[in-house]
Design a protein around this motif. Structure first.
Motif, short mmCIF file in Angstrom:
data_model
loop_
_atom_site.label_atom_id
_atom_site.label_comp_id
_atom_site.label_asym_id
_atom_site.label_seq_id
_atom_site.Cartn_x
_atom_site.Cartn_y
_atom_site.Cartn_z
N GLY A 186 82.75 26.72 69.71
CA GLY A 186 81.54 27.33 69.17
C GLY A 186 81.68 28.84 69.03
N GLY A 187 81.27 29.32 67.90
CA GLY A 187 81.29 30.77 67.69
C GLY A 187 81.39 31.08 66.20
N GLU A 189 82.68 33.55 64.87
CA GLU A 189 83.94 34.21 64.50
C GLU A 189 85.09 33.22 64.32
N ASP A 229 77.08 29.76 65.95
CA ASP A 229 76.20 30.15 67.05
C ASP A 229 74.72 29.97 66.66
N ALA A 251 83.80 28.21 73.33
CA ALA A 251 83.32 28.90 74.50
C ALA A 251 82.08 28.20 75.06
N ASP A 259 74.69 32.62 73.15
CA ASP A 259 75.15 31.40 73.80
C ASP A 259 74.01 30.42 73.99
MG MG Z 1 81.16 32.94 71.51
#
Ligand code: MG
Ligand code: AMP
Length: 421
Positions: A186-187, A189, A229, A251, A259
């Motif tokens: 997850g993210g 970026e 996210d 993450a 988060d």
């Molecule tokens: Mg992250």
């Protein structure tokens, strides 16, 4: 939810929390590396009857009294027994039978004289030795008898066990199920391996590392992709993961504004049991369970830190032993050795450090050397490592020349280029 456990507290906690997966029956030929869920009791004798361990002649020892190299005793050669064959009648006094390795011993015979100690002459055979009673005879049931517990519950199936099961006529075998592991990234970026990395984007490499770490122990990773996210996306991804035995998210659960993992997990009914382990790399590790976790209920959940080294090291310390336990293993932890440091290491107290090291054999002992930059993002220094040196929680210095415990992380570490004997 507890916060800030030591490494060993977290290990104990997780080992106590994980369920053992139910058994399934699989073809023996495919059972390599699996763990037996029931003991295996033999319904057969192996060998099935007394049989010859040599190519030679089945004899009656009493007939050969006084035989020697210069004074052979002659016996009548009356029949032949091949492996898989049977004697047509018992052997009588003064008689011998040609016999081959693995062939059943004729009734009346009590030893085998090996071919090299005989000379065949037409219908007769000369024996130049007196065999000991039952010499070169394998007793029926010598290897395995009916009712013997041949393999115990919990036994890890290696090639020898597969052969043994086959010889018992077991084409199928009951073993613990493989753990299905949902791998989530997850993210905003993150991109897939062949994605566009312009603008500071990075490959979600953790899913590759962690999937491989699952495969290395016979668990089944299921990659569920990258979630942006956003709470809805994170929730959708976690819902898809609920059928797994174990969810590994990186993450994971941290305190950052973006988060959403923790909120989503709680919404879905996951009870987070602890967050934070006093270690480096990898403090922000979360562990949770769904009610009725395991075979009966939902999966166990690990929120791993996102940094690649932290994700891999925390997987190795906590997820790997948990998955091994679920799959029925009892030896769930990596081996350790003692090694002498070739340099002085320093740190602040309060966290156990896993220092990536290479190991070298010198004068009968192991020497450990750090692999360079120990930052949590530097995957190369993990790739170079043979082991993780344990720099204890409260210690501040490990001096050059001191002994330390090193956990071996390379499964092939003890393999050699030379036979070594
Ligand atoms: Mg992250
Ligand atoms: P976070 O825990 O989201 O703050 O992430 C910590 C660091 O790990 C950031 O540099 C992330 O870009 C990186 N990271 C997070 N997830 C992954 C992943 N799946 N693969 C590689 N790096 C990641």
């Amino acid at each position: 939810m507890r916060e800030g456990l030591t490494v060993s507290e977290a290990q104990v906690w997780i080992q106590q929390a994980v369920p053992t997966l139910v058994a399934e029956v699989v073809p023996t030929a495919d059972a390599l590396g699996r763990v037996l869920s029931e003991s295996v009791v033999s319904g057969r004798r192996i060998p099935p009857a007394d049989c010859s361990a040599m190519d030679g002649y089945a004899v009656r020892v009493a007939d050969l009294a006084g035989a020697g190299p210069g004074s052979p005793v002659e016996l009548s050669l009356v029949f032949e027994v091949a492996a898989g064959g049977r004697a047509s009648r018992p052997l009588r006094a003064g008689e011998a039978a040609r016999i081959f390795t693995g062939a059943p011993l004729p009734e009346g015979a009590d030893a085998v004289v090996k071919q090299e100690d005989t000379e065949e002459a037409g219908e007769r055979v000369r024996c130049g030795v007196v065999p000991a009673p039952r010499e070169h005879v394998r007793d029926g049931g010598e290897d395995i008898d009916i009712g013997d517990v041949v393999l115990e519950t919990g036994c890890v199936i290696r090639p020898a066990e597969i052969g043994l099961l086959a010889s018992l006529g077991r084409s199928m075998v009951p073993v613990h199920r493989r753990a299905r592991v949902a791998i989530l990234s997850g993210g905003d970026e993150l991109v897939e391996v062949d994605g566009d990395v312009s603008g500071g984007r990075i490959v979600a490499s953790n899913s590759y590392t962690l999937s491989a770490q699952c495969r290395a122990i016979g668990a089944d990773p299921v990659y569920l992709g990258i979630s942006p996210d956003r709470p809805e996306s994170v929730e959708q991804q976690f819902r898809a993961a609920l059928l797994a035995d174990c969810i590994v998210s990186s993450a994971g659960v941290s305190v950052g504004d973006h988060d959403h993992v923790r909120t989503v997990l709680e919404k879905l009914g996951c009870r987070l049991e602890f967050w934070g382990v006093k270690m480096k790399p990898g403090y922000p590790l979360a562990f949770g369970r769904f009610e009725g976790s395991g075979s009966a209920g939902g999966p166990i959940v690990f929120g791993l830190p996102g940094n690649p080294v932290s994700a891999s090291v925390t997987f190795d310390q906590f997820v790997r032993p948990a998955l091994l336990r679920m799959m029925g293993h009892t030896r769930c932890f990596r081996p350790t050795i003692q090694a002498r440091l070739v340099e002085t290491l320093r740190k602040k107290p309060g966290r156990l450090h896993f220092v990536r090291v290479t190991l070298e054999r010198s004068d009968g002992e192991w020497l450990a050397r750090a692999t360079g930059n120990q930052s949590s993002g530097v995957m190369r220094s993990l790739a170079l490592a043979d082991g993780l040196l344990v720099f204890p929680l409260e210690a501040e210095e490990l001096a050059e020349g001191e002994q330390a415990t090193v956990q071996i992380v390379d499964d092939g570490f003890f393999a050699a280029e030379q036979p070594g004997f």
